[in-house]
Design a protein around this motif. Sequence first.
Motif, PDB file in Angstrom:
ATOM      1  N   ALA A  57      47.473  54.837  25.672  1.00 11.03           N
ATOM      2  CA  ALA A  57      47.899  55.983  26.477  1.00 11.03           C
ATOM      3  C   ALA A  57      47.258  57.268  25.987  1.00 11.03           C
ATOM      4  O   ALA A  57      47.241  58.263  26.692  1.00 11.03           O
ATOM      5  N   ALA A  58      46.709  57.260  24.784  1.00 12.50           N
ATOM      6  CA  ALA A  58      46.097  58.467  24.249  1.00 12.50           C
ATOM      7  C   ALA A  58      44.626  58.564  24.656  1.00 12.50           C
ATOM      8  O   ALA A  58      43.967  59.528  24.351  1.00 12.50           O
ATOM      9  N   SER A  59      44.113  57.537  25.355  1.00 15.25           N
ATOM     10  CA  SER A  59      42.706  57.571  25.744  1.00 15.25           C
ATOM     11  C   SER A  59      42.528  58.541  26.902  1.00 15.25           C
ATOM     12  O   SER A  59      43.479  58.963  27.536  1.00 15.25           O
ATOM     13  N   ALA A  60      41.272  58.881  27.166  1.00 21.24           N
ATOM     14  CA  ALA A  60      40.973  59.970  28.103  1.00 21.24           C
ATOM     15  C   ALA A  60      40.927  59.484  29.546  1.00 21.24           C
ATOM     16  O   ALA A  60      40.789  58.293  29.807  1.00 21.24           O
TER      17      ALA A  60
ATOM     18  N   ALA B  95      56.387  65.444  30.435  1.00 20.16           N
ATOM     19  CA  ALA B  95      55.727  64.863  31.615  1.00 20.16           C
ATOM     20  C   ALA B  95      54.833  65.894  32.305  1.00 20.16           C
ATOM     21  O   ALA B  95      54.488  65.748  33.472  1.00 20.16           O
ATOM     22  N   GLU B  96      54.471  66.932  31.579  1.00 18.17           N
ATOM     23  CA  GLU B  96      53.598  67.960  32.163  1.00 18.17           C
ATOM     24  C   GLU B  96      52.149  67.496  32.097  1.00 18.17           C
ATOM     25  O   GLU B  96      51.713  66.923  31.109  1.00 18.17           O
ATOM     26  N   LEU B  97      51.421  67.736  33.170  1.00 16.97           N
ATOM     27  CA  LEU B  97      50.014  67.341  33.222  1.00 16.97           C
ATOM     28  C   LEU B  97      49.132  68.583  33.333  1.00 16.97           C
ATOM     29  O   LEU B  97      49.448  69.512  34.078  1.00 16.97           O
ATOM     30  N   VAL B  98      48.054  68.595  32.552  1.00 19.38           N
ATOM     31  CA  VAL B  98      47.062  69.666  32.638  1.00 19.38           C
ATOM     32  C   VAL B  98      45.741  69.050  33.093  1.00 19.38           C
ATOM     33  O   VAL B  98      45.281  68.068  32.506  1.00 19.38           O
ATOM     34  N   ILE B  99      45.175  69.566  34.186  1.00 24.00           N
ATOM     35  CA  ILE B  99      43.927  69.027  34.733  1.00 24.00           C
ATOM     36  C   ILE B  99      42.856  70.110  34.720  1.00 24.00           C
ATOM     37  O   ILE B  99      42.926  71.061  35.509  1.00 24.00           O
ATOM     38  N   PRO B 100      41.855  70.000  33.833  1.00 23.99           N
ATOM     39  CA  PRO B 100      40.750  70.959  33.845  1.00 23.99           C
ATOM     40  C   PRO B 100      39.934  70.835  35.138  1.00 23.99           C
ATOM     41  O   PRO B 100      39.911  69.770  35.756  1.00 23.99           O
ATOM     42  N   MET B 118      40.836  52.847  40.174  1.00 18.62           N
ATOM     43  CA  MET B 118      42.084  53.007  39.423  1.00 18.62           C
ATOM     44  C   MET B 118      41.814  53.552  38.025  1.00 18.62           C
ATOM     45  O   MET B 118      40.967  53.030  37.296  1.00 18.62           O
ATOM     46  N   GLU B 119      42.573  54.576  37.631  1.00 20.44           N
ATOM     47  CA  GLU B 119      42.467  55.142  36.295  1.00 20.44           C
ATOM     48  C   GLU B 119      43.019  54.143  35.273  1.00 20.44           C
ATOM     49  O   GLU B 119      44.165  53.684  35.420  1.00 20.44           O
ATOM     50  N   PRO B 120      42.235  53.805  34.238  1.00 20.72           N
ATOM     51  CA  PRO B 120      42.730  52.876  33.200  1.00 20.72           C
ATOM     52  C   PRO B 120      44.066  53.322  32.597  1.00 20.72           C
ATOM     53  O   PRO B 120      44.928  52.490  32.318  1.00 20.72           O
ATOM     54  N   LEU B 121      44.275  54.633  32.464  1.00 20.60           N
ATOM     55  CA  LEU B 121      45.548  55.128  31.923  1.00 20.60           C
ATOM     56  C   LEU B 121      46.731  54.700  32.788  1.00 20.60           C
ATOM     57  O   LEU B 121      47.811  54.378  32.284  1.00 20.60           O
ATOM     58  N   PHE B 122      46.519  54.706  34.118  1.00 20.41           N
ATOM     59  CA  PHE B 122      47.588  54.318  35.033  1.00 20.41           C
ATOM     60  C   PHE B 122      47.895  52.826  34.888  1.00 20.41           C
ATOM     61  O   PHE B 122      49.059  52.426  34.743  1.00 20.41           O
ATOM     62  N   ASP B 123      46.840  52.020  34.884  1.00 19.91           N
ATOM     63  CA  ASP B 123      46.983  50.575  34.682  1.00 19.91           C
ATOM     64  C   ASP B 123      47.793  50.298  33.404  1.00 19.91           C
ATOM     65  O   ASP B 123      48.782  49.549  33.408  1.00 19.91           O
ATOM     66  N   GLN B 124      47.415  50.969  32.310  1.00 21.38           N
ATOM     67  CA  GLN B 124      48.078  50.747  31.022  1.00 21.38           C
ATOM     68  C   GLN B 124      49.561  51.105  31.077  1.00 21.38           C
ATOM     69  O   GLN B 124      50.422  50.360  30.584  1.00 21.38           O
ATOM     70  N   GLN B 125      49.879  52.249  31.693  1.00 18.24           N
ATOM     71  CA  GLN B 125      51.280  52.702  31.696  1.00 18.24           C
ATOM     72  C   GLN B 125      52.148  51.884  32.646  1.00 18.24           C
ATOM     73  O   GLN B 125      53.346  51.715  32.407  1.00 18.24           O
ATOM     74  N   VAL B 126      51.553  51.362  33.733  1.00 24.09           N
ATOM     75  CA  VAL B 126      52.293  50.469  34.626  1.00 24.09           C
ATOM     76  C   VAL B 126      52.689  49.197  33.867  1.00 24.09           C
ATOM     77  O   VAL B 126      53.855  48.780  33.883  1.00 24.09           O
ATOM     78  N   ALA B 304      51.089  60.240  37.454  1.00 26.50           N
ATOM     79  CA  ALA B 304      51.985  59.078  37.413  1.00 26.50           C
ATOM     80  C   ALA B 304      51.928  58.412  36.036  1.00 26.50           C
ATOM     81  O   ALA B 304      52.962  58.022  35.482  1.00 26.50           O
ATOM     82  N   ALA B 305      50.726  58.321  35.452  1.00 31.25           N
ATOM     83  CA  ALA B 305      50.598  57.721  34.115  1.00 31.25           C
ATOM     84  C   ALA B 305      51.396  58.526  33.092  1.00 31.25           C
ATOM     85  O   ALA B 305      52.094  57.968  32.248  1.00 31.25           O
ATOM     86  N   LYS B 306      51.338  59.853  33.216  1.00 27.00           N
ATOM     87  CA  LYS B 306      52.070  60.722  32.279  1.00 27.00           C
ATOM     88  C   LYS B 306      53.576  60.537  32.459  1.00 27.00           C
ATOM     89  O   LYS B 306      54.319  60.425  31.483  1.00 27.00           O
ATOM     90  N   VAL B 307      54.013  60.457  33.708  1.00 26.60           N
ATOM     91  CA  VAL B 307      55.441  60.315  34.008  1.00 26.60           C
ATOM     92  C   VAL B 307      55.956  58.942  33.550  1.00 26.60           C
ATOM     93  O   VAL B 307      56.993  58.851  32.889  1.00 26.60           O
ATOM     94  N   LEU B 308      55.209  57.889  33.865  1.00 27.73           N
ATOM     95  CA  LEU B 308      55.632  56.548  33.441  1.00 27.73           C
ATOM     96  C   LEU B 308      55.654  56.453  31.918  1.00 27.73           C
ATOM     97  O   LEU B 308      56.555  55.837  31.332  1.00 27.73           O
ATOM     98  N   SER B 309      54.689  57.111  31.267  1.00 28.59           N
ATOM     99  CA  SER B 309      54.651  57.121  29.810  1.00 28.59           C
ATOM    100  C   SER B 309      55.901  57.800  29.260  1.00 28.59           C
ATOM    101  O   SER B 309      56.524  57.309  28.310  1.00 28.59           O
TER     102      SER B 309
END
Lengths: 431, 431
Positions: A57-60, B95-100, B118-126, B304-309
């Motif tokens: 989860a810490a990956s980019a 659960a705050e997200l910052v998007i540059p 699909m973002e790998p982070l989302f897959d991981q957190q699901v 969603a990945a941040k929230v699920l995390s």
Amino acid sequence: MPLWRVFIFASVALNVAALPLLLHQYIVSHPHHPGVVSPDQQQHHAYAPQPGTSGAAASAPSTGKPAVTTDSVINLDHGDPTMFEAFWRETGDAAELVIPGWQTMSYFSDVGNVCWFMEPLFDQQVRRLHRTVGNAAVDGYHVLVGTGSTQLFMAALYALSPADANQPTSVVSTAPYYSSYPAVTDFLRSGLFRWAGDANSFVGDSYIELVCSPNNPDGAIRDAVLSSGAGKAVHDLAYYWPQYTPITRRADHDIMLFTVSKSTGHAGTRIGWALVKDREVARRMTKFVELNTIGVSKDSQLRAAKVLSAVSDGYDGGASRHRLFDFGRRKMVERWRMLREAAAASGAFSLPEETSGRCNFANETAANNPAFAWLRCDREDVEDCAGFLRGHKILTRSGNQFGADPRYVRVSMLDRDDAYDIFISRLASLK
Amino acid sequence: MPLWRVFIFASVALNVAALPLLLHQYIVSHPHHPGVVSPDQQQHHAYAPQPGTSGAAASAPSTGKPAVTTDSVINLDHGDPTMFEAFWRETGDAAELVIPGWQTMSYFSDVGNVCWFMEPLFDQQVRRLHRTVGNAAVDGYHVLVGTGSTQLFMAALYALSPADANQPTSVVSTAPYYSSYPAVTDFLRSGLFRWAGDANSFVGDSYIELVCSPNNPDGAIRDAVLSSGAGKAVHDLAYYWPQYTPITRRADHDIMLFTVSKSTGHAGTRIGWALVKDREVARRMTKFVELNTIGVSKDSQLRAAKVLSAVSDGYDGGASRHRLFDFGRRKMVERWRMLREAAAASGAFSLPEETSGRCNFANETAANNPAFAWLRCDREDVEDCAGFLRGHKILTRSGNQFGADPRYVRVSMLDRDDAYDIFISRLASLK
């Protein structure tokens, strides 16, 4: 004890107390510093590991296609607009979005609007940018948001097809036409609409004509070729922006489609918009998006609003020194110069003639620098140009997918510098 | 000068230098402070006006339906999950997200994955959340992301319908069924699939059965009622989470659909996911999303990945004291108690019997507390319960939209406290 000792004691205590706060202050403010934000800083900022978070989860976040080397397969099949990343890296936090965990959780954004799931901020910034650029009329138009302009394209077909017709409405476009038009029109075998090919060979009164201008794949400036009382036109103006073509008039068609993918380069955000004159058409298009996806991501709408705002800020007298269209124009002029030189050096390829016009936005004469190159392979022994280029590890889209001769290919002009430079040197070497 | 004077001088200098940084630190950290973040703070944080920004652009993101008073029309027609806002306001920046501005601009997220957008982070957190809750198997499954589960529902119909069939595949579900199933299946009049009504009255071998469990609208625990070699099932498990129902087993069906709208309350983010066993089905579902919207908003996937995390962090031994399912379970138990008391006080309505079971997640016996109330109006003179309640300024969805008796209505149990409380007091007063 003497006063000076008390004072020293107090001073030391205050300094000790201040130190961690000073350090924290440095860490917190660092990622917000204007200029290039490194992936590591961003990762720390947006993905600081929470207690119990798995290492993964810490990956980019993703970065798109992998980096290329001189031996790589260069994929210019899709119009992936990563060329614009370099611009947005320079804007620091001007286009940075912060979303608190509790924000925009509802399905609803603006219950009073025909497009009830559209963020008012997005509506405002879309209108502001069109007024700044002068490429499309917004007064008297409904703004609709979609999950990319592809969803709004389907929404327009749905809205313009009579529900009571016993035959599907014919959908046409002048060849060469965007390869997605037939695919998206027909993949669900809808009884409401059906792809009917090249508009120039269409016979009939009832139709939906798709007019893409500047045209994907060949960059041509287009007008509708059909006209009848029962016929409708949908104008896809995804590329009608100053980095690609001179803004010669304020477009004011019944239905006009735009997308951030090609205007600002934010393809991953999946946000498009439609400018629609007729309220009932706007209502039916909104109904399509409601049935298809129950609205459009509010996070992406807010990000698009922030990005569009940052673009307008560069041109409406604001202090911003970041000017997207100047950057895009510079890059496109340079890339087209490189491409024409490479084609000339090779001798095996030809390109459309360069056209130009008076740009009301730049207030000067500007060339048409399309987002795609419509490249023709002139070698007698090559009938499949895409196959020929694939043999040299250059992936493009064959002309036959656009209803045209496979001697032609569509090549994306919007990839990152490293991939584009390798493409150019390979092309120049092909005889 | 003696050493102590030098030291005093240095101390004073350091303190003076520290003061503005200490103040700035306080201001910067304030919005990040756990607890309720006011819209003003949020607006300042995420929407600090840029140079040249119009006044409108400085306004706040949407907040959903307007606030209600005791005289308001209470709209409980949609399952708008704003009940969960109170929880996420308490989580501060977990659960705050910052998007540059430059992040995730490409169409591509993971070119090696079947679901390439699909973002790998989302897959991981699901996968992490399902392992934490134990409500669905993930090992050996493909995770697919969609623009809400509605898009994945359409994707499943597309993937499961034979392209070469000369008749559309029949789509069925046991009544009462989710009102969107017939609407979404038929609105484009697809030649691939067609709504065929109640699964219990279906005759034939080739079909797609939609199994929603717990069921929308009535909360019943469901299994497929049809079985044949040529038939397929799609399991809609949007409500199979501990706040709504006991987790009695780890579901392991061929196709399972989930959404953040009902699991965490982030309906505005429009993110759903599918767990799919068969690779070819996963590939065809991905193709649908590619043709429909060219992928799914990466901003929303990352959010969603941040929230699920943040949800998993509350349960896997982390330091987080914020536990979503505990909050949701408490609220649902309380609301169902209030509703049953109001129905009893009124005497004019009846509700499904309360059921319960052993919850493997909570490790205790828990009641089924559905996200919707399936309310029956028992008054002899009322045949249209929705119309009767509308007359008392309560908007619900009529039973006939679910293939059931219009004496029934579906009532959302997930609105904000103020609206829910007014609904309860009005209902109790109806005789």
